[in-house]
Design a protein around this motif. Sequence first.
Motif, PDB file in Angstrom:
ATOM      1  N   THR A 149      -2.685 -12.185 -63.394  1.00 42.65           N
ATOM      2  CA  THR A 149      -1.807 -12.292 -62.525  1.00 42.65           C
ATOM      3  C   THR A 149      -0.960 -13.426 -62.585  1.00 42.65           C
ATOM      4  O   THR A 149       0.059 -13.648 -61.817  1.00 42.65           O
ATOM      5  N   LYS A 150      -1.225 -14.371 -63.466  1.00 36.16           N
ATOM      6  CA  LYS A 150      -0.404 -15.614 -63.543  1.00 36.16           C
ATOM      7  C   LYS A 150       1.108 -15.205 -64.074  1.00 36.16           C
ATOM      8  O   LYS A 150       1.992 -15.856 -63.978  1.00 36.16           O
ATOM      9  N   THR A 151       1.089 -13.951 -64.617  1.00 38.51           N
ATOM     10  CA  THR A 151       2.489 -13.775 -65.197  1.00 38.51           C
ATOM     11  C   THR A 151       3.650 -13.669 -64.090  1.00 38.51           C
ATOM     12  O   THR A 151       4.770 -13.926 -64.603  1.00 38.51           O
ATOM     13  N   LYS A 152       3.110 -13.325 -62.869  1.00 37.48           N
ATOM     14  CA  LYS A 152       4.185 -13.102 -61.708  1.00 37.48           C
ATOM     15  C   LYS A 152       4.855 -14.853 -61.657  1.00 37.48           C
ATOM     16  O   LYS A 152       5.808 -14.997 -60.828  1.00 37.48           O
ATOM     17  N   TYR A 153       4.100 -15.804 -61.793  1.00 37.36           N
ATOM     18  CA  TYR A 153       4.704 -17.357 -61.580  1.00 37.36           C
ATOM     19  C   TYR A 153       5.481 -17.624 -62.662  1.00 37.36           C
ATOM     20  O   TYR A 153       6.384 -18.675 -62.525  1.00 37.36           O
TER      21      TYR A 153
ATOM     22  N   LYS B   5       9.067 -13.016 -69.053  1.00 45.44           N
ATOM     23  CA  LYS B   5      10.196 -13.571 -68.052  1.00 45.44           C
ATOM     24  C   LYS B   5      10.033 -15.056 -68.112  1.00 45.44           C
ATOM     25  O   LYS B   5      10.828 -15.525 -67.133  1.00 45.44           O
TER      26      LYS B   5
END
Length: 207
Positions: free
Chosen positions: A15-19, A98
């Motif tokens: 879930t760290k990818t969303k940051y 991203k």
Amino acid sequence: MTTLLQAQLSSALGTKTKYLAGLKKTFARPLIQLAVKAIELEHIEEGILERISKKYNIPEEHVDEYYAAILTILKIHLRLQCHNVKPVEFKQCLEELKLNPECVEDLSSVIYGPKQADLLSGLIQRTKFYPQFVSCKWRIDITISSNLLNRVLEPNIIMEWIFNTGESVTFELSLAKFHQLRHAVATILVELQALERHSIFKSIPSS
């Protein structure tokens, strides 16, 4: 085609990818420097993440996630050094996550710069690395004369396995044991192919 680096980054970051899209160069640099210190086992001042949070006016929980993501990216890449990940592939993986182009350049300059040897040394000290299989040499031996009649003219395979640590292991296999080894390796390859079809791998864009 999904690369090993892509798969491991996606799995480890979760879930760290969303940051990552919100990571900016101004506060990414001190976090990268902090991650480098952690890997090199240098002293880190207490409360440093809290001070970075206040200095750049970023929620502390976001700073924690940014730092954890940067540290994870560096560690995973260093652990994959034996796979010779090229700078272009590394940058492409980060772009697909991203990350800001300037942050991608900063991380790449750390990974492929003069600090690489120190980073690897620090990571090795704190992480148990299993030797990586590099190559295999083999030959067939046939016993012509022996006190054991059942071994005369029976072929045996002599194998030498070489690892990236420089260590080599030599052992002898009967034909029956060789076929067991061949079957075990084939089974592992089939299981790896099944793993590559798992949804977590399919979720990563093809390069």
